[in-house]
Design an enzyme around this catalytic site. Sequence first.
Site, mmCIF file in Angstrom:
data_model
loop_
_atom_site.group_PDB
_atom_site.id
_atom_site.type_symbol
_atom_site.label_atom_id
_atom_site.label_comp_id
_atom_site.label_asym_id
_atom_site.label_seq_id
_atom_site.Cartn_x
_atom_site.Cartn_y
_atom_site.Cartn_z
ATOM 1 N N ARG A 1 22.297 -6.550 -33.307
ATOM 2 C CA ARG A 1 21.975 -7.650 -34.213
ATOM 3 C C ARG A 1 20.639 -7.419 -34.896
ATOM 4 N NH1 ARG A 1 20.854 -13.672 -32.009
ATOM 5 N NH2 ARG A 1 18.887 -12.711 -31.431
ATOM 6 N N CYS B 1 17.956 -9.932 -37.188
ATOM 7 C CA CYS B 1 17.681 -11.311 -37.587
ATOM 8 C C CYS B 1 16.448 -11.281 -38.465
ATOM 9 C CB CYS B 1 17.450 -12.194 -36.365
ATOM 10 S SG CYS B 1 17.161 -13.930 -36.770
#
Length: 124
Positions: free
Chosen positions: A102, A104
Amino acid sequence: MKKIIFTEEAPAAIGPYSQAIEVNGMVYTSGQLPIDYKTGLMSDDVEVQTEQSLKNVFAILKAAGVDPENVIKTTVFIKDMNDFPRINKVYETFFQGNYPARSCVEVARLPKDALVEIEVVACK
């Protein structure tokens, strides 16, 4: 050869792009805003927005025939990094134990003044 993925169970694109594209067994979703496809509305709460964005992503994955456990990468765009813990709290309920990679990032502004937008890459 690419295949366009579309479902009525997620909001339609708000511009000239597809909800997702499949190519060579990989599915790439466009960023999903936290719009409820039934009402066209968006909450002003970041946790509700995170949940809705992920529901939209998962509806698209379902239309593509992809198991959510096959998500390999997510990108989460957020308006305020101070919301990161609240977003994580919701996010982890969608990805339990088998976490994808991920990124972000905090952004200045998102379409429709959303607080969060999420896109994923998954394999079939």
